[in-house]
Structure formats: C-alpha cells, structure tokens
Design an enzyme around this catalytic site. Structure first.
Site, PDB file in Angstrom:
ATOM      1  NE  ARG A  58       0.272  25.192 -19.112  1.00  0.00           N
ATOM      2  CZ  ARG A  58       0.759  24.711 -20.253  1.00  0.00           C
ATOM      3  NH1 ARG A  58       0.042  23.874 -20.966  1.00  0.00           N
ATOM      4  NH2 ARG A  58       1.965  25.034 -20.655  1.00  0.00           N
ATOM      5  CB  CYS A 103      -2.673  14.179 -44.659  1.00  0.00           C
ATOM      6  SG  CYS A 103      -4.176  13.796 -45.534  1.00  0.00           S
ATOM      7  CD  GLU A 104       2.276  15.479 -39.671  1.00  0.00           C
ATOM      8  OE1 GLU A 104       1.979  16.346 -40.525  1.00  0.00           O
ATOM      9  OE2 GLU A 104       2.993  15.688 -38.708  1.00  0.00           O
TER      10      GLU A 104
HETATM   11  N1  LLP Z   1       5.196  34.831 -18.984  1.00  0.00           N
HETATM   12  C1  LLP Z   1       6.113  34.538 -19.906  1.00  0.00           C
HETATM   13  C2  LLP Z   1       7.268  35.428 -20.053  1.00  0.00           C
HETATM   14  C3  LLP Z   1       5.977  33.407 -20.717  1.00  0.00           C
HETATM   15  O1  LLP Z   1       6.903  33.127 -21.621  1.00  0.00           O
HETATM   16  C4  LLP Z   1       4.848  32.567 -20.557  1.00  0.00           C
HETATM   17  C5  LLP Z   1       4.655  31.377 -21.391  1.00  0.00           C
HETATM   18  C6  LLP Z   1       3.895  32.911 -19.580  1.00  0.00           C
HETATM   19  C7  LLP Z   1       4.099  34.050 -18.801  1.00  0.00           C
HETATM   20  C8  LLP Z   1       2.639  32.100 -19.337  1.00  0.00           C
HETATM   21  O2  LLP Z   1       2.933  30.824 -18.896  1.00  0.00           O
HETATM   22  P1  LLP Z   1       1.734  29.855 -18.423  1.00  0.00           P
HETATM   23  O3  LLP Z   1       1.133  30.444 -17.148  1.00  0.00           O
HETATM   24  O4  LLP Z   1       0.744  29.815 -19.498  1.00  0.00           O
HETATM   25  O5  LLP Z   1       2.407  28.555 -18.183  1.00  0.00           O
HETATM   26  N2  LLP Z   1       2.814  26.425 -25.922  1.00  0.00           N
HETATM   27  C9  LLP Z   1       3.170  25.785 -24.670  1.00  0.00           C
HETATM   28  C10 LLP Z   1       3.347  26.782 -23.556  1.00  0.00           C
HETATM   29  C11 LLP Z   1       4.369  27.846 -23.887  1.00  0.00           C
HETATM   30  C12 LLP Z   1       4.501  28.848 -22.807  1.00  0.00           C
HETATM   31  C13 LLP Z   1       5.347  30.003 -23.258  1.00  0.00           C
HETATM   32  N3  LLP Z   1       5.477  31.030 -22.285  1.00  0.00           N
HETATM   33  C14 LLP Z   1       2.108  24.738 -24.318  1.00  0.00           C
HETATM   34  O6  LLP Z   1       1.160  24.575 -25.087  1.00  0.00           O
HETATM   35  O7  LLP Z   1       2.232  24.031 -23.314  1.00  0.00           O
END
Ligand code: LLP
Length: 445
Positions: free
Chosen positions: A298, A367-368
């Site tokens: 992110r 549609c929600e």
């Molecule tokens: N490493 C592992 C093992 C992970 O499971 C994840 C994210 C990351 C790194 C990266 O994390 P970040 O730096 O992006 O926070 N769909 C959700 C976020 C799910 C994250 C899953 N794992 C959202 O939209 O907030």
C-alpha cells in the site's frame, strides 16, 4: 522535514494549473478524461518512484535490507517493471502475479512466493522459474514443496511463515495468541516443522522466518514486538536444533493517509525502529544480524494513484438534508468502502478552487444501496459532467475490482512530466463475453 509520500493524500505532483484544473504528473486531468474517458485510474510515476526511493534511503544504514513490493496491492506489467527498476523484488501470492512479473521481463530470483494455499501447479511454476524464496505456510505445503523440488531436481530456499501472535486490525492491537489466523505456523508448531525439514525434506533449505502483522499500521511498537518474536525464535531454533537461520521477513503494513485525520508513520521512523530493534534483540538473544526483507504494498503504490469519475445523476432528499451525486464508477472499481468502510478524499478536477461548497454523498452506479464512495463530503457545487478525482486509490482498488453488473473495468494511465500512457486498456464488451460459452443444445430450444 519533508513529508514522505505515504503522508500525502494526493500524488506528489498534484497541482492546480493555469486552466484552473487539477494536474497530476504534468497532465491536465480534464485533458486526460477527454482522451481516455472515465472512470479512469491514474498512476503518477514520480510518486511511485519516490516512495520506492524513500524506503531504500530510510534503510540504507542496514545494508542487509531487501525490498519486496507486495504486488497484490497493484499488479500490472508496467507497474512491476517500474518497481523492479527501483531495485525491488516482489512478494507474490499467486501464479498470476508471478506470470505478470515474468511477462514484464523480470528475473524473479529476488522475489518471494507467499500464500496459505499454493497449489502444486503454482509451486512447480515458481520453482521452475527460479523464484528466490518460498514462504512455506503449513505442513501440507512443506510436503508439496519437497515433492515438487525433488521432481524438478532442485533445492528450494524457503522461509517459514509464522503467526507471531500479534495482529493488527487498523489501529488497534489484538492479541489473539497463535490461534486465530489462517496464515502460517503457530509458534508451537515450529519445532515439528524444523524436525521434518531436517530429517525428511532433503530438497528444502530453510533460510529464515517470515511474519506479517497487518495492514494500514500506524503504530511503531507493532514492528518492534514482531522483530523480537522473530529473533527470539531464531535464537531458540539455533540452540534447540543447531540450525542457523540468517533471514527475517517482517512483512508489510505501513499505513497511508486517506483523510486528514490519518497520521501514518514516517518511513524513516519505521526504519529507525526496525533497525534499532534488530540490533537490540540480536544482542539480547545472541544471534548475528540477519538479512531483512520488508514487503510494503500500500505505502508504495497507494498515494501514486487516483481515480477520475464523471458526475451523472443527482438525488436530493431534503427531509434528511442529503444530496447524492452518482458517479460513473463505484464498488466495482473500488470495493474498499463497502468492504472496510474505508475513507477517501476527493476534489473536483475541473474546478478544484471553486468556493461554492456543499455537503454531498458520492455514490456509485452499481445496483446496491451500499455502493457509496464517500459519505458526506464538502465539495464545490457539482453539476452533471463535472469530473471528480478520488485520491489514494493506487492500492487494492484495481487489484480487487470486478465486473459486477457486467460493467467494463476502467483503463489505467501512467503519467509523468506531461506524458500519459495507457498501462491497462479499458475493457471492452468483447472482453466481458470472452469466456462466455453457449452450449450447443441451448441453440435448439
Ligand atoms: N506481506 C504480506 C504477507 C501480506 O499479507 C500483505 C498484505 C503485505 C505484505 C502488504 O501489506 P501492505 O503494505 O499493503 O499493508 N485488501 C486490503 C489489504 C489486504 C492486505 C493483505 N496483505 C485493503 O484494501 O486494505
């Protein structure tokens, strides 16, 4: 001190230009819409590259740091190419992500394959394409790994994914012990896994431990606690099994600023804490400094991305003092609001400076009823045809998008220094029906 990219709601190149329009990466957003249509994902290359460089700079005093971009955040061939050119490998979680990296011409020997249910086919694909590390998640996978590596006559370098017992849900700590996570080995299962690797799994080479404690983290101590657990385990494993592990992977999770109230960590502060924790706990538990992997997703890609929409219909409900403005996208291109009640910030791209403000709710076209992108935001009075820019949509928007209501997915454009290039084509109706099959017998009814 200059704020880091993850502390900026907007891409770093965002400004209001002479035409009184929003400009990103030197491109006028109104021109971009005329050229490419809406909804439109935009990625600002400069913000993306800056985020990568900020990480590298922050960790420069710990030479053994390796950077893996968590490609689940946004995985397209062009994005992976850019991130790779900044010296990052990838945290991949599927054959599809690995395939995308290979398609971009990337050597995956510095990348990692992670996930709680990798298939035999996926493992075979990863190993035969010489992936750098596999993060083994469970006993079933250890067995599959041994079988696959043996079949390919290779040795695979792995990390053990462990559940450190710290979970972070947005801003809180939730101590769940080691019980409630679908990922990784509980701390009490590590010894059994190591015994198996030492005695049975000759094609597996265990290099270290991997953990990930959550996403959108705003608290430094989480990383400190996680590092203590990883290092303590490495020391315990050394003593108990006479096995020296030389690598730790602390996952990703660094938060970004979606709205003014968000106070993300500064990447320099994170690096300082991570490095000093490694130094402190290596001393305390008497182990050598390990190679450190970090996996930001992110915080690398989110601030670089925005989505442009065109405003369409409006609905006023004076009884509750509410005005809906419907956009031409919504939950299919950004599911995060429905799924997590995520907050976003928006501006009018064609009149960002207008002072005639009113409170509106930006809803989608799907549609929600829950298809709302921003509930209750103060914006200049919106007319049909105005262009709305929603910020910080670079991560987990396109990657979680769908064709709900059979709507084509938006295009994605990369902007830099006044240039704009398509990096994902807008879907067509032919794309939508590409996999549809009408069985013959239905033609006769
Ligand atoms: N490493 C592992 C093992 C992970 O499971 C994840 C994210 C990351 C790194 C990266 O994390 P970040 O730096 O992006 O926070 N769909 C959700 C976020 C799910 C994250 C899953 N794992 C959202 O939209 O907030």
């Amino acid at each position: 001190m200059k704020l880091k990219s993850n502390n900026s709601i907007e891409p770093l190149t965002t400004k209001i230009n002479n035409h009184n329009n929003l400009e990103i990466g030197g491109c006028d957003c109104v021109d971009l819409v005329q050229k490419y249509g809406t909804p439109l994902y935009i990625i600002d290359e400069e913000t993306l590259r800056t985020a990568c460089r900020e990480y590298k700079n922050a960790f420069k005093n710990y030479e053994k740091t390796r950077f893996l971009y968590a490609s689940k955040a946004l995985c397209t061939s062009a994005i992976l190419k850019i991130v790779s050119s900044e010296g990052f490998g990838f945290d991949t979680v599927s054959k599809g992500e690995i395939y995308t990296a290979l398609n971009a011409g990337i050597d995956i020997k510095t990348s990692l394959f992670n996930g709680n249910n990798k298939t035999e086919d996926e493992l075979e694909f990863a190993i035969s394409n010489n992936i750098g590390r596999i993060s083994a998640d469970n006993f079933y996978e250890l067995e599959l790994l041994e079988k696959t590596a043996k079949k390919l006559n290779k040795k695979v370098d792995i990390l053990l994914r462990i559940t450190p017992g710290i979970e972070c849900h947005t801003h809180e700590y939730i101590q769940t012990g080691t019980i409630d996570s679908k990922f990784g080995f509980g701390l009490n299962k590590i010894d059994t896994a190591i015994d198996l690797i030492k005695t049975k799994y000759k094609n597996i080479n265990l290099k270290g431990l991997h953990a990930h404690v959550g996403s959108q983290i705003f608290e430094l101590n989480i990383f400190k606690d996680e590092i203590e657990i990883l290092i303590k385990e490495i020391s315990r494993i050394q003593n108990k099994h006479s096995l020296t592990l030389t690598e730790i992977n602390i996952g990703g999770g660094m938060g970004v600023k979606y709205i003014d109230n968000d106070k993300p960590l500064d990447v320099n502060e994170v690096a300082k804490t991570v490095i000093s924790s490694i130094e402190m706990y290596c001393k305390k538990y008497n182990i050598e400094y390990p190679t450190l992997y970090i996996e930001p997703g992110r915080s690398i890609i989110s601030p670089a991305g925005v989505t442009l929409y065109t405003a369409g219909s409006q609905k006023e409900i004076p009884e509750i003092n509410k005005k809906y403005i419907a956009l031409d996208g919504g939950m299919a291109d950004n599911i995060r609001v429905c799924l997590y009640k995520a907050d976003y910030t928006a501006k009018l791209a064609n009149k960002p400076n207008n002072n005639d403000l009113e409170n509106v709710t930006l809803c989608g076209r799907f549609c929600e009823s829950g298809d709302v992108l921003i509930e209750n935001i103060k914006l200049p009075k919106i007319e049909t045809g105005d262009i709305i820019c929603i910020f910080n949509t670079g991560s987990y928007n396109y990657s979680m998008s769908s064709n709900y209501n059979r709507v084509c997915k938006p295009a994605m454009v990369l902007v830099n220094s006044g240039f704009s290039d398509i990096i994902i084509n807008r879907e067509t109706f032919d794309d939508l029906i590409r996999n549809d099959v009408i069985p013959n017998r239905l033609n006769n009814v």
